[in-house]
Scaffold this motif. Structure first.
Motif, PDB file in Angstrom:
ATOM      1  N   SER A   1      -4.134  -7.677   1.074  1.00 34.55           N
ATOM      2  CA  SER A   1      -3.182  -6.798   0.410  1.00 34.55           C
ATOM      3  C   SER A   1      -3.157  -5.400   1.016  1.00 34.55           C
ATOM      4  O   SER A   1      -2.213  -4.663   0.806  1.00 34.55           O
ATOM      5  CB  SER A   1      -3.550  -6.660  -1.060  1.00 34.55           C
TER       6      SER A   1
ATOM      7  N   VAL B   1       0.788  -1.220   0.000  1.00 35.23           N
ATOM      8  CA  VAL B   1       0.000   0.000   0.000  1.00 35.23           C
ATOM      9  C   VAL B   1       0.823   1.274   0.000  1.00 35.23           C
ATOM     10  O   VAL B   1       0.622   2.162  -0.809  1.00 35.23           O
ATOM     11  CB  VAL B   1      -0.935  -0.002   1.229  1.00 35.23           C
TER      12      VAL B   1
ATOM     13  N   TYR C   1      -2.546   6.433  -2.798  1.00 35.10           N
ATOM     14  CA  TYR C   1      -2.846   6.091  -4.181  1.00 35.10           C
ATOM     15  C   TYR C   1      -1.625   5.477  -4.838  1.00 35.10           C
ATOM     16  O   TYR C   1      -0.555   6.058  -4.819  1.00 35.10           O
ATOM     17  CB  TYR C   1      -3.262   7.364  -4.922  1.00 35.10           C
TER      18      TYR C   1
ATOM     19  N   ASN D   1      -7.155   3.430   0.841  1.00 36.12           N
ATOM     20  CA  ASN D   1      -6.095   2.955  -0.046  1.00 36.12           C
ATOM     21  C   ASN D   1      -6.679   2.583  -1.396  1.00 36.12           C
ATOM     22  O   ASN D   1      -7.505   1.683  -1.498  1.00 36.12           O
ATOM     23  CB  ASN D   1      -5.401   1.740   0.568  1.00 36.12           C
ATOM     24  N   VAL D   2      -6.244   3.301  -2.414  1.00 36.23           N
ATOM     25  CA  VAL D   2      -6.793   3.115  -3.758  1.00 36.23           C
ATOM     26  C   VAL D   2      -5.684   2.653  -4.696  1.00 36.23           C
ATOM     27  O   VAL D   2      -4.616   3.258  -4.746  1.00 36.23           O
ATOM     28  CB  VAL D   2      -7.400   4.435  -4.283  1.00 36.23           C
ATOM     29  N   TYR D   3      -5.936   1.598  -5.414  1.00 40.07           N
ATOM     30  CA  TYR D   3      -4.952   1.006  -6.327  1.00 40.07           C
ATOM     31  C   TYR D   3      -5.565   1.055  -7.723  1.00 40.07           C
ATOM     32  O   TYR D   3      -6.546   0.368  -7.996  1.00 40.07           O
ATOM     33  CB  TYR D   3      -4.708  -0.441  -5.890  1.00 40.07           C
TER      34      TYR D   3
ATOM     35  N   VAL E   1      -9.906  -1.266  -5.921  1.00 42.52           N
ATOM     36  CA  VAL E   1      -9.079  -1.533  -7.094  1.00 42.52           C
ATOM     37  C   VAL E   1      -9.968  -1.410  -8.327  1.00 42.52           C
ATOM     38  O   VAL E   1     -11.192  -1.341  -8.219  1.00 42.52           O
ATOM     39  CB  VAL E   1      -8.411  -2.930  -7.044  1.00 42.52           C
TER      40      VAL E   1
ATOM     41  N   TRP F   1      -5.345  -3.011   0.264  1.00 45.80           N
ATOM     42  CA  TRP F   1      -6.059  -2.062  -0.581  1.00 45.80           C
ATOM     43  C   TRP F   1      -7.557  -2.087  -0.275  1.00 45.80           C
ATOM     44  O   TRP F   1      -8.126  -3.100   0.083  1.00 45.80           O
ATOM     45  CB  TRP F   1      -5.837  -2.381  -2.062  1.00 45.80           C
ATOM     46  N   ASP F   2      -8.195  -0.919  -0.435  1.00 45.24           N
ATOM     47  CA  ASP F   2      -9.642  -0.843  -0.255  1.00 45.24           C
ATOM     48  C   ASP F   2     -10.358  -0.895  -1.602  1.00 45.24           C
ATOM     49  O   ASP F   2     -11.390  -1.540  -1.752  1.00 45.24           O
ATOM     50  CB  ASP F   2     -10.017   0.463   0.462  1.00 45.24           C
TER      51      ASP F   2
ATOM     52  N   VAL G   1      -3.635  -8.940  -4.761  1.00 45.03           N
ATOM     53  CA  VAL G   1      -4.936  -8.920  -4.097  1.00 45.03           C
ATOM     54  C   VAL G   1      -5.439 -10.325  -3.777  1.00 45.03           C
ATOM     55  O   VAL G   1      -6.287 -10.506  -2.902  1.00 45.03           O
ATOM     56  CB  VAL G   1      -5.933  -8.165  -5.022  1.00 45.03           C
TER      57      VAL G   1
ATOM     58  N   SER H   1     -11.513  -4.897   2.881  1.00 45.38           N
ATOM     59  CA  SER H   1     -11.462  -3.504   3.299  1.00 45.38           C
ATOM     60  C   SER H   1     -12.237  -3.300   4.593  1.00 45.38           C
ATOM     61  O   SER H   1     -13.346  -3.792   4.761  1.00 45.38           O
ATOM     62  CB  SER H   1     -12.055  -2.609   2.211  1.00 45.38           C
TER      63      SER H   1
END
Lengths: 252, 275, 340
Positions: C69, A207, C51, C25-27, C74, C71-72, C64, C257
């Motif tokens: 992972s 992250v 990001y 958290n944005v992927y 994707v 991340w919230d 993922v 998430s």
């Protein structure tokens, strides 16, 4: 023959340095393309305006410093211990880790961390990247310190202990000071290797751990950009200065 | 002796957790089956290894070998005279060594990108050649094996120079004088005296260049244009696009086995001498 | 201007250390968002967005897959939604938290890959076609035109098995999502026959080469093509007559998430017409948001590259998820093509 060697040497050094020099020169080109259009700092300004780049650089610095610190300390202790009495298993493993292709190290560490998730609830992130970096920096440090230790006479420590010092004191006051140039060299090597790594880092990053090489690679994949020239020039200058300074410190 | 054990403890932890465990997991994966959407699942099988015995994958391995061999050979040819020059320089040895190492301290990614920048159709080399009127249409310098070879050689050249230099430096200058006294011309001295005597350095340098080139991933990826598959690309592909972790693991194990084989005989004392 | 930005960024770093704002958290894909999107969200909702970007679906999936992972949100492509939900990776969307769903265009309200919009909110979409230099006479209009010997050395195809094999399949008039070995082998033969003409397999890197005129024709995504056309008007783009794929990237919330409400707020923010329009304008992609599309300037709204007219759009298809066996066969064929 001397003359031919000298001529060859000039060509050789030119081959080594011109590509990088060209990158640096064209980072000042105001045009996107290879046609020279005028001196400009526009691409350097673009670096400052790109939050991803800046964040990547920051992460790289943090990771490099942390892994250098840890691997230098652990590696020095390990090299010292191996110097006292070798261990073929450990030495063999260290050499092997050095020559393992990066892609193999990267995917195997990813597999390890994914198992760690199942049992420990750990996540990919700064900590996993630092662990991975420590893992491959360790071998470099051990090799450099071991080489340095070869020039240290074991009798000095024995003499110190005969005079009443404990093992720890002998290490701290006799051997360690002699190792300082080696430690600096090893730390520098670990710093460079860690800062530069792309393959392994991209596999285990999470992250909050996008590093500078990852950002550069993504940009390169989208087409050559003068911003990369500018970053390259900055990196080259940064490490060049670092090496020069370290040389002065070593010579002093 | 207790101090030694304490000092070695972190290294043993490293060996078990960060070296041994990943390797063991990869070994395990290579005997499992590919999960439906990625990952691994039982049943246990040797199918991944039998899949490797296939002209397609063997040809990929062969090409990677050939590329690594070519890169090593070129590095040797280019590095030896440079190492010779530095070992003979009376005053500025350190400076020359620094000059050799300086590119190494820069990022490998940056150095590979430099060739991307130079070899493109609109890159420096083509632009200069066009301006000089030597060519009218840009030469396709990029996206082929030659570009990858160039990138590899450029990236690993310092690794070949240093070990050879270290060996040459330690040679007794009297040997060269003796050869001259016996009437040997300078070139003959190089080939019949210096070259054989610098074998340890050459071997160490060759290993330091060959192994990374064998598993190279970044250089073929950026400079190769996706036209060919080398082992490094194959492994990465299996773990991402193809989502076939067991097969990727099998290829990795094979690669590791080959690397260990090469290192087993060659490394060891040679590198310890030079380190 | 740059000094201010520098100081602001430094202050941002300093703030990092003591940041107690909630995190998201944005992927996402690289270059797939406008510069003001994230700061706008951060300012309005008082959160800090982490990001990061990826270059391919598989790269994202590899991280993922284990469900841990970090991340919230994707952004998988539409045909990855079904496997991801089957694997339990996705959190079902709460429509009561997503008022903006009404803004979506007609084709995206009940899409074939997710009829109830249960898993992913359509984000941006694009299609694959041929980007070419107008100096080519006659202009290419079919996939088959990319096998023309006059393009030798000045042609690139996408470095993507689905797109590349798809083009070969369409050229011989077969189904884009074919999975039987015989059909795929025929496509493979086409690909290998084309390889000597190719300069390279390139994705977004081809843009600069199109602009510079080194590459005369390229299989390209409409986004890349539009960016190239922006830089060099002598370029053009066409959706091939035999048929072509359309891809929609969807925003999904991961089941792992722990900030489901915040994630949905971000999704709703992305659905705002102004936000979506800004992203579409900056990245030169087509937005799935009809209300946003209405806000775009006339020239962009009717741009045939980004928003093909109905009769062209009809020829396109949204690739379905492939069965694992078909996937394996295609992977092998892809390796064979690359290694030949």
């Amino acid at each position: 023959m001397r003359r031919w060697l000298a001529v060859y040497a000039v060509a050789f050094f030119a081959f080594l340095h011109l590509p990088l020099a060209t990158l640096a020169v064209f980072s000042f080109n105001s045009s996107r393309f290879t046609v020279w259009e005028g001196v400009s700092l526009v691409w350097y300004r673009a670096i400052l305006r790109d939050p991803q780049l800046l964040e990547g650089a920051w992460n790289s610095v943090v990771i490099a410093m942390a892994s250098t610190l840890i691997s230098t300390v652990l590696g020095t202790l390990c090299a010292y211990a191996l110097w006292k009495r070798g261990s073929r298993l450990l030495t063999g493993a260290l050499y092997l880790s050095l020559v393992t292709p990066e892609i193999v190290t990267g995917v195997s560490l990813l597999a390890l961390f994914q198992w760690a998730f199942r049992w420990l609830g750990w996540q990919l992130g700064l900590s996993t990247v630092i662990l991975a970096h420590v893992s491959f920096c360790l071998a470099y440090v051990v090799i450099v310190i071991s080489a340095r230790l070869r020039t240290v006479s074991p009798e000095l420590e024995e003499a110190a202990m005969d005079l009443g010092a404990t093992e720890w004191q002998a290490f701290l006051h006799v051997t360690l000071p002699a190792l300082v140039p080696g430690i600096i060299a090893a730390a520098l090597l670990a710093l460079t290797v860690s800062f530069d790594d792309y393959v392994i880092t991209s596999m285990v990053a999470g992250v909050d751990s996008q590093t500078l090489p990852m950002v550069i690679y993504a940009m390169a994949r989208r087409g050559a950009s003068p911003v990369i020239n500018a970053i390259s020039a900055l990196i080259t200058v940064f490490f060049g200065v670092l090496i020069l300074v370290s040389e002065k410190v070593r010579a002093a | 002796m207790k101090l030694r054990s304490i000092f070695l403890f972190p290294a043993w932890v490293w060996l078990a957790v960060l070296f041994g465990a990943p390797f063991a997991i990869m070994l395990g994966y290579s005997f499992l089956t590919r999960g439906v959407y990625g990952g691994v699942e039982p049943p246990w099988t040797t199918e991944n290894y039998t899949r490797l015995i296939d002209p397609l994958y063997l040809s990929i391995l062969l090409r990677s070998f050939a590329m690594a061999l070519a890169a090593t050979g070129l590095c040797l040819i280019l590095a030896f005279p440079a190492a010779l020059f530095i070992s003979r320089a009376s005053r500025r040895k350190n400076l020359y060594l620094q000059l050799v190492m300086l590119p190494f301290w820069t990022s490998f990614l940056v150095r590979t990108y430099a060739w991307l920048f130079l070899l493109r159709d609109t890159g420096l080399i083509n632009t200069v050649l066009e301006h000089l009127g030597i060519i009218r249409v840009p030469l396709p310098l990029l996206y082929n094996d030659g570009a990858v070879l160039l990138g590899l050689v450029y990236g690993y050249l310092p690794f070949m120079v240093l070990p050879i230099y270290a060996t040459l430096e330690r040679l007794d200058p009297a040997l060269v004088e003796a050869a001259a006294d016996l009437g040997a011309r300078p070139l003959a001295t190089v080939f019949r005296v210096l070259l054989p005597l610098s074998k340890p350095g050459i071997v160490a340098g060759a290993v330091l260049v060959f192994i990374p080139c064998l598993g190279a991933y970044l250089t073929p990826d950026l400079l190769g244009g996706g036209r060919s598959v080398l082992v490094g690309n194959l492994v990465q592909n299996q773990f991402t696009t193809a989502r076939d972790w067991p097969f990727g693991a099998a290829v990795s194990i094979l690669l590791m086995a080959l690397v260990t084989l090469v290192v087993w005989r060659m490394l060891g004392r040679e590198v310890e001498d030079l380190a | 201007m740059n000094r201010r930005a520098f100081v602001a960024t430094m202050a941002g770093f300093a703030g990092c250390a003591r940041d107690r704002r909630p995190r998201l958290n944005v992927y996402n894909w690289s270059a797939y968002i406008a510069p003001e999107t994230i700061p706008g969200f951060e300012a309005e909702f008082g959160v800090r967005v982490r990001y990061a970007t990826y270059e391919s679906n598989e790269e994202m999936l590899a991280k993922v897959l284990t469900g841990n992972s970090g991340w919230d949100l994707v952004f998988p492509t539409h045909n990855r939604l079904q496997p991801m939900s089957a694997y339990g990776l996705l959190a079902p969307l709460r429509h009561d938290w997503l008022a903006g769903l009404d803004h979506l265009g007609e084709s995206f309200r009940a899409p074939a890959w997710d009829p109830q919009l249960q898993w992913g909110v359509p984000y941006m979409w694009n299609g694959t076609g041929i980007a070419y230099n107008r100096s080519l006479e006659p202009a290419p209009a079919r996939w088959a035109d990319l096998w023309d010997a006059r393009l030798r050395g000045r042609l690139t195809m996408l470095d993507d098995p689905e797109d590349m094999l798809g083009a070969c399949l369409k050229k011989i008039g077969l189904d884009f999502g074919a999975s039987d070995p015989e059909t795929l082998r025929r496509a493979e033969r086409e690909a290998i026959a084309q390889k000597p003409l190719l300069r390279a397999y390139l994705n977004a890197e081809v843009r600069d080469q199109l602009v510079a005129g080194d590459v005369l024709a390229a299989q390209a995504w409409s986004t890349t093509a539009q960016q190239a056309i922006d830089a060099a008007p002598r370029l053009a783009f066409v959706y091939p007559a035999e048929g072509f794929p359309l891809y929609c990237d969807c925003a999904v919330v991961l089941r792992e998430s722990r900030r489901q409400r915040l994630a949905h707020q971000f999704l709703d923010y992305l659905l705002r017409p102004s936000v979506s329009a800004a992203i579409a304008q900056f990245t030169r992609t087509a937005t799935s948001n009809a209300a946003a599309q209405a806000l775009l300037p006339e020239a962009t709204r009717n741009n045939p590259t980004l928003y093909p007219p109905a009769e062209v759009f009809r020829r396109g298809e949204w690739p379905r998820t492939l069965s694992p066996a078909a996937q394996r066969l295609r992977d092998r064929i892809w390796t064979e093509i690359k290694a030949s």
